[in-house]
Design a protein around this motif. Structure first.
Motif, PDB file in Angstrom:
ATOM      1  N   GLU A  40      16.987  24.092  52.935  1.00 23.09           N
ATOM      2  CA  GLU A  40      16.481  25.192  52.102  1.00 23.09           C
ATOM      3  C   GLU A  40      15.206  25.725  52.726  1.00 23.09           C
ATOM      4  O   GLU A  40      14.310  24.960  53.087  1.00 23.09           O
ATOM      5  CB  GLU A  40      16.192  24.718  50.683  1.00 23.09           C
ATOM      6  CG  GLU A  40      15.718  25.843  49.782  1.00 23.09           C
ATOM      7  CD  GLU A  40      15.512  25.407  48.347  1.00 23.09           C
ATOM      8  OE1 GLU A  40      14.400  25.602  47.820  1.00 23.09           O
ATOM      9  OE2 GLU A  40      16.477  24.864  47.758  1.00 23.09           O
ATOM     10  N   VAL A  42      12.270  28.728  52.039  1.00 25.84           N
ATOM     11  CA  VAL A  42      11.686  29.745  51.167  1.00 25.84           C
ATOM     12  C   VAL A  42      11.109  30.840  52.041  1.00 25.84           C
ATOM     13  O   VAL A  42      10.391  30.566  53.011  1.00 25.84           O
ATOM     14  CB  VAL A  42      10.588  29.134  50.263  1.00 25.84           C
ATOM     15  CG1 VAL A  42       9.834  30.228  49.505  1.00 25.84           C
ATOM     16  CG2 VAL A  42      11.199  28.128  49.302  1.00 25.84           C
ATOM     17  N   LYS A  66      15.852  31.447  50.192  1.00 25.44           N
ATOM     18  CA  LYS A  66      15.401  31.960  48.895  1.00 25.44           C
ATOM     19  C   LYS A  66      14.185  32.836  49.115  1.00 25.44           C
ATOM     20  O   LYS A  66      13.132  32.354  49.527  1.00 25.44           O
ATOM     21  CB  LYS A  66      15.066  30.802  47.959  1.00 25.44           C
ATOM     22  CG  LYS A  66      16.270  29.943  47.641  1.00 25.44           C
ATOM     23  CD  LYS A  66      15.943  28.847  46.669  1.00 25.44           C
ATOM     24  CE  LYS A  66      17.219  28.068  46.356  1.00 25.44           C
ATOM     25  NZ  LYS A  66      17.010  27.101  45.294  1.00 25.44           N
ATOM     26  N   ASN A  67      14.328  34.117  48.825  1.00 23.10           N
ATOM     27  CA  ASN A  67      13.217  35.052  48.985  1.00 23.10           C
ATOM     28  C   ASN A  67      12.382  35.047  47.704  1.00 23.10           C
ATOM     29  O   ASN A  67      12.753  35.643  46.708  1.00 23.10           O
ATOM     30  CB  ASN A  67      13.718  36.463  49.294  1.00 23.10           C
ATOM     31  CG  ASN A  67      12.579  37.412  49.626  1.00 23.10           C
ATOM     32  OD1 ASN A  67      11.407  37.132  49.380  1.00 23.10           O
ATOM     33  ND2 ASN A  67      12.921  38.561  50.173  1.00 23.10           N
ATOM     34  N   GLU A  68      11.252  34.365  47.765  1.00 25.31           N
ATOM     35  CA  GLU A  68      10.333  34.303  46.632  1.00 25.31           C
ATOM     36  C   GLU A  68       9.194  35.297  46.788  1.00 25.31           C
ATOM     37  O   GLU A  68       8.251  35.300  46.002  1.00 25.31           O
ATOM     38  CB  GLU A  68       9.809  32.872  46.467  1.00 25.31           C
ATOM     39  CG  GLU A  68      10.916  31.907  46.087  1.00 25.31           C
ATOM     40  CD  GLU A  68      10.445  30.478  45.858  1.00 25.31           C
ATOM     41  OE1 GLU A  68       9.225  30.199  45.979  1.00 25.31           O
ATOM     42  OE2 GLU A  68      11.305  29.631  45.554  1.00 25.31           O
ATOM     43  N   VAL A 138      17.469  39.263  53.032  1.00 24.40           N
ATOM     44  CA  VAL A 138      17.391  38.723  51.675  1.00 24.40           C
ATOM     45  C   VAL A 138      16.395  39.555  50.879  1.00 24.40           C
ATOM     46  O   VAL A 138      15.204  39.618  51.220  1.00 24.40           O
ATOM     47  CB  VAL A 138      16.964  37.232  51.674  1.00 24.40           C
ATOM     48  CG1 VAL A 138      17.106  36.646  50.267  1.00 24.40           C
ATOM     49  CG2 VAL A 138      17.768  36.421  52.687  1.00 24.40           C
ATOM     50  N   LYS A 142      16.172  37.160  45.532  1.00 26.45           N
ATOM     51  CA  LYS A 142      17.573  36.823  45.814  1.00 26.45           C
ATOM     52  C   LYS A 142      17.652  35.632  46.770  1.00 26.45           C
ATOM     53  O   LYS A 142      16.676  35.230  47.387  1.00 26.45           O
ATOM     54  CB  LYS A 142      18.294  38.014  46.455  1.00 26.45           C
ATOM     55  CG  LYS A 142      18.244  39.290  45.663  1.00 26.45           C
ATOM     56  CD  LYS A 142      19.249  39.292  44.567  1.00 26.45           C
ATOM     57  CE  LYS A 142      19.206  40.670  43.884  1.00 26.45           C
ATOM     58  NZ  LYS A 142      20.183  40.827  42.889  1.00 26.45           N
ATOM     59  N   SER A 143      18.870  35.115  46.888  1.00 23.87           N
ATOM     60  CA  SER A 143      19.165  34.025  47.819  1.00 23.87           C
ATOM     61  C   SER A 143      20.325  34.431  48.710  1.00 23.87           C
ATOM     62  O   SER A 143      21.126  35.288  48.345  1.00 23.87           O
ATOM     63  CB  SER A 143      19.537  32.755  47.056  1.00 23.87           C
ATOM     64  OG  SER A 143      18.436  32.286  46.315  1.00 23.87           O
ATOM     65  N   GLU A 145      22.785  32.726  52.358  1.00 24.63           N
ATOM     66  CA  GLU A 145      23.070  31.572  53.204  1.00 24.63           C
ATOM     67  C   GLU A 145      23.480  32.035  54.591  1.00 24.63           C
ATOM     68  O   GLU A 145      24.031  33.120  54.755  1.00 24.63           O
ATOM     69  CB  GLU A 145      24.195  30.726  52.614  1.00 24.63           C
ATOM     70  CG  GLU A 145      23.821  30.048  51.329  1.00 24.63           C
ATOM     71  CD  GLU A 145      24.909  29.117  50.808  1.00 24.63           C
ATOM     72  OE1 GLU A 145      25.939  28.913  51.505  1.00 24.63           O
ATOM     73  OE2 GLU A 145      24.731  28.590  49.704  1.00 24.63           O
TER      74      GLU A 145
END
Length: 178
Positions: A40, A42, A66-68, A138, A142-143, A145
């Motif tokens: 994972e 970020v 995961k785009n935070e 991304v 949103k997420s 893979e």
């Protein structure tokens, strides 16, 4: 887009052909079911966490992204030279309005009247897409893979090639061990 940018555009479209071949010195895309592990990552605004990932030659890794952050970001596998080339394509896409700070306008046709083509032309080579198998965009919140099987390579990075992001430090290293 000016007529002076047409040679650059032709070059950029031609360089996207390497992605179609699926040949990369550092490995190839894989199916998520083939992954031996998941990592994972970020995507924050101008950073990755973690910013270093170790993989073994021959290993298949499923990257869960995961785009935070508050901006559109990219996760792209390659070496520094490949990122420099990809940044040229991303800049062109931004200049054409295909990339905004928060999203990618998928399958947006180029203005053919600016390229000497007839309006309404169905010249598919004149469509730019972000569909390289070693890269994913991304959007904020949103997420996504990306699954990859790594071969032996050195100098490999993962980076965001949206204009200015790489230069601001949005780059990480991939260490491939035997």
């Amino acid at each position: 887009m000016s007529l002076r940018s047409l040679p650059l555009l032709a070059s950029l479209l031609a360089t996207s052909a390497f992605a179609d071949a699926g040949r990369f010195s550092f490995g190839h895309p894989a199916k998520p079911a083939d992954a031996t592990r998941s990592v994972e990552i970020v995507l924050g605004d101008m950073y990755y966490e973690p910013n270093t990932v170790q993989v073994k030659a021959g290993e298949t890794v499923r990257f869960v992204l995961k785009n935070e952050g508050s901006l559109l970001h990219e996760f792209n596998l390659g070496d520094a030279a490949a990122h420099a080339e990809h940044q040229k394509r991303m800049l062109m896409m931004q200049q054409m309005g295909m990339l905004t700070p928060t999203q990618m306008k998928h399958d947006m046709p180029m203005d053919h009247s600016q390229m000497g083509h007839a309006v309404g032309s169905t010249d598919h080579a004149a469509m730019m897409k972000h569909d390289d198998p070693n890269s994913v965009l991304v959007e904020p919140g949103k997420s996504a893979e990306l699954t990859w099987t790594f071969s032996q390579a050195s100098g490999l990075e993962f980076a965001c090639n949206i204009p200015g992001h790489y230069q601001a430090g949005m780059v990480g290293s991939l260490e491939i061990t035997p």
